[in-house]
Enzyme design. Structure first.
Site, PDB file in Angstrom:
ATOM      1  N   SER A 158       0.853  -1.186   0.000  1.00 17.41           N
ATOM      2  CA  SER A 158       0.000   0.000   0.000  1.00 17.41           C
ATOM      3  C   SER A 158       0.883   1.229   0.000  1.00 17.41           C
ATOM      4  O   SER A 158       2.048   1.172   0.430  1.00 17.41           O
ATOM      5  CB  SER A 158      -0.899  -0.002   1.247  1.00 17.41           C
ATOM      6  OG  SER A 158      -1.662   1.185   1.333  1.00 17.41           O
ATOM      7  N   TYR A 167      -1.286  -1.309  10.874  1.00 12.76           N
ATOM      8  CA  TYR A 167      -1.462  -1.418   9.424  1.00 12.76           C
ATOM      9  C   TYR A 167      -0.345  -0.670   8.695  1.00 12.76           C
ATOM     10  O   TYR A 167       0.243  -1.192   7.743  1.00 12.76           O
ATOM     11  CB  TYR A 167      -2.823  -0.858   9.024  1.00 12.76           C
ATOM     12  CG  TYR A 167      -3.122  -0.986   7.546  1.00 12.76           C
ATOM     13  CD1 TYR A 167      -3.590  -2.183   7.015  1.00 12.76           C
ATOM     14  CD2 TYR A 167      -2.941   0.092   6.680  1.00 12.76           C
ATOM     15  CE1 TYR A 167      -3.865  -2.307   5.664  1.00 12.76           C
ATOM     16  CE2 TYR A 167      -3.220  -0.029   5.326  1.00 12.76           C
ATOM     17  CZ  TYR A 167      -3.678  -1.227   4.827  1.00 12.76           C
ATOM     18  OH  TYR A 167      -3.944  -1.352   3.487  1.00 12.76           O
TER      19      TYR A 167
END
Length: 257
Positions: free
Chosen positions: A147, A161
């Site tokens: 990401s 995350y």
């Protein structure tokens, strides 16, 4: 008769996700495909893939890829069916648990919440990659779906995350170096705002504020993954390819052309 390549794609439960878009492209490109998800909805995705036609076979496996026995069962299923695994796409991982969006500052994050996030997003990649490499012939392809969060930018509300997705880049580079002598390439894609079924209203708004003025559809990420899985990417390894419509470019967020 030429043997079809076998591809394993994790995180394929959602019909509107990057994993399923990737599986569709790889099957259309002539691969046998094994897809995995934590829930039985993966079997719906198998039926959808089969309905599109194509030469390759499709198998679906349910499992929790944070657990070594489930990883073992998944890889054994794929290798037993097709004899080897030529392509691995590590797409499993998420910021949410079910429909609940985790949102807490560092001071409000428990050790269990941290561990759970690392397990979902980084440990799954480690476990599956480690096991698949023994079933992958020379010249194989591994693509990790990371990401822009963590690798290029940071988001509030889930430090685990951010850390796990950044960690995927380090894992990608380390494994790429380790298996280069086998002509196996290992790369990562870093999506920005993508219009999956799990995208929240605030994420869609952020995508609309990007230079292209929109979020990207999952297939635009899948197209890059397909390239990295193909013969034309044989000299590309250890890289992070950003697919974010230029979202990380502007320094001034009020900028407009």
């Amino acid at each position: 008769m030429t043997q079809l390549r076998a591809a394993l794609v994790t995180g394929c439960g959602s019909a509107s996700g990057i994993g399923f878009a990737t599986a569709k492209r790889l099957r259309a490109a002539g691969c046998n495909v094994v897809i995995a998800s934590t829930t039985s909805r993966v079997h719906d995705r198998v039926a959808e893939l089969k309905s599109t036609g194509g030469a390759g076979e499709v198998l679906g496996v349910v499992g929790d890829l944070t657990r070594e026995p489930d990883v073992e069962a998944l890889v054994n299923t794929a290798s037993s069916a097709f004899g080897r695994i030529d392509v691995l796409v590590n797409n499993a991982g998420m910021v949410t648990v079910g429909n609940e969006l985790f949102n807490a500052p560092l001071s409000g994050t428990t050790l269990q919440q941290w561990n759970d996030s690392i397990a979902r997003n980084l440990t799954t990649c480690f476990l599956v990659t480690r096991r698949v490499l023994s079933e992958m012939p020379d010249g194989g392809r591994i693509v990790n779906v990371a990401s822009t969060t963590g690798a290029l930018q940071a988001g509030l509300g889930d430090v685990g995350y951010n850390a796990s997705k950044a960690g995927m880049i380090g894992l990608t580079r380390a494994v790429a170096l380790e298996v280069a002598s086998r002509n196996i390439t290992v790369n990562a894609v870093a999506p920005g705002w993508i219009a999956t079924g799990s995208q929240t209203a605030s994420e869609a708004k952020a995508g609309a504020a990007s230079p292209f003025g929109r979020s990207g559809p999952p297939d635009e990420v899948a197209a890059v993954i397909e390239f990295l899985c193909g013969a034309s990417a044989s000299y590309v390894t250890g890289q992070m390819i950003v697919v974010d419509g230029g979202d990380a470019l502007p320094e001034d967020r009020t900028w407009r052309p």
